[in-house]
Design an enzyme around this catalytic site. Sequence first.
Site: not given
Length: 98
Positions: A28, A79
């Site tokens: 991530d 994101c």
Amino acid sequence: IDTASVADDGLKDVKGFYANSFDCILLDPPCTALGLRPKLQIDTKSAKELLKAADYQQKFIRNAIPLLKVGGRMTYSTCTINTLENEENVKSILEEFP
């Protein structure tokens, strides 16, 4: 105490991880966060910044993949809604590391 040094590319040099040592990795990396609500706007980011983020993520990818065992799996997560940071990075992973 944080004993990891920061390399020229901005990534920490973390010792103790060996090639082919992980069954799975959740990656991530830092992103432009364009998918966060209520953000969902691009006006604050220039095209150059968007390209820069995807390039920076490639450094994380290239450091993570060699750590996977043969047959290991990596989940790549961001994101953002930026295609360069998502689909294009995944495409690059699949082409470079089949």
